[in-house]
Design an enzyme around this catalytic site. Sequence first.
Site, short mmCIF file in Angstrom:
data_model
loop_
_atom_site.label_atom_id
_atom_site.label_comp_id
_atom_site.label_asym_id
_atom_site.label_seq_id
_atom_site.Cartn_x
_atom_site.Cartn_y
_atom_site.Cartn_z
N ARG A 157 0.81 -1.21 0.00
CA ARG A 157 0.00 0.00 0.00
C ARG A 157 0.85 1.27 0.00
NH1 ARG A 157 -3.02 1.68 4.33
NH2 ARG A 157 -2.73 -0.30 5.38
N TYR A 159 -16.80 13.24 -17.93
CA TYR A 159 -17.25 11.85 -17.79
C TYR A 159 -18.37 11.80 -16.75
CZ TYR A 159 -17.09 7.04 -16.01
OH TYR A 159 -17.42 5.78 -15.57
N ASP A 186 -8.49 16.37 -17.58
CA ASP A 186 -8.66 14.96 -17.89
C ASP A 186 -8.21 14.76 -19.33
OD1 ASP A 186 -9.64 12.41 -18.61
OD2 ASP A 186 -11.27 12.55 -17.15
N LYS A 193 -8.38 2.98 -20.34
CA LYS A 193 -8.73 3.23 -21.72
C LYS A 193 -7.52 3.07 -22.65
CE LYS A 193 -12.79 4.26 -19.96
NZ LYS A 193 -12.57 4.43 -18.53
#
Length: 418
Positions: free
Chosen positions: A73, A127, A192, A217
């Site tokens: 982590r 989005y 973005d 993507k």
Amino acid sequence: MDTHWDMSTARTRAFATEAVHAGRDDLAALGLHAPPLDLSTTYPSADTRAEAARIDAFAAEGALDDGPPVYGRLGNPTVARFETALARLEGTEAAVAFASGMAALTAVLLVRGAAGLRHVVAVRPLYGCSDHLLTAGALGSEVTWVDPAGIADAVRADTGLVMVESPANPTLAEVDLAAVAHACGSVPLLADNTFATPVLQRPAESGARLVLHSATKYIGGHGDVLGGVVACDEEFARELRKIRFATGGVLHPLAGYLLLRGLSTLPVRVRAASATAAELAARLADDPRVTRVHYPRIGGAMIAFEVAGDPHDVTAGVGLITPAVSLGSVDSLIQHPASISHRVVAADDRRAAGVVDKLLRLSVGLEDVEDLWADLDRALGSRPGSAHAVNGAARPGRTRPRGRTAAATSPAPRPAGR
């Protein structure tokens, strides 16, 4: 030629070369060819006093030294390679990877909120889930929606972030990133860049402090990995790492491995798919069954178009193209934003942002253009004669050259105005 500075060899390298080699510069010295995949969740720590000091330093500053890993982590060597490579391609000091694009955006909002800066100025469309996260106030944020020209007037003393997406999802609307960055003043601009990728534009060069990607993507590129990443300066990266450690939104090492591999073919994939998309956009613009086509001035592999008939008949009628949410894969995908990706946005807000009910979004893959056109042609159905429009300019049908456009083939053009 588009170049980047390579710190390891102290010379410039072309973008395509950087995409292949960034994050891998040390492999030869390690006696390796392919990047190693480190799946460890924890690591031996014999010197616990030293480990305590390192964790104290991380908690205070979010900085990771060159010592051995501690816990998954905190960081992972495979993920770190991907972060290094993505930062090189975006031209930033650092990048911080997360389990998804939404986890990455959440971390940014938490960083700003922790500083008491919960107000966000944003431009629609975004989005759909990004829009929903801001509007719902789940993280205690307050959003003011504006046109790009209204950004400066909307900034307040407690504004922590300005957010834009260009080209925007799903209408492909573009903003002048340099002008927007100027309007932000001292407030960080988050751009973005999922649709454009660093192949077509690098927002940091226009003044964006934060560059967000849904790495699921184009960066992954094969529809088989989830991930998100923020490219930024090292100061902000340290704050993001602390949030990632506290919330657990880490990128799995296997995902980091696949995303690093995806970067190596990113320029080839984006440019090839963009050339096909430009040709399909031209054909759709000449088709009486289509009333409007949206295609970015900077090019790209995304097309949005509005149909004269029922858009649901089109998504049900394709055979080669997959009717599915997401984008950026090697295979082509089509979806109806008002039903899926932007369903969580209020209907009036959707329509006001251009996400109308007749709109379809097409992510063009690497298939042959003639096969894709044949599939679309069948799905669009019969050809009634009607007026149609391109980018909002109504005009009758016309003959348009079938050649590929400069916007689709030029390497990394500058962002254009809306």
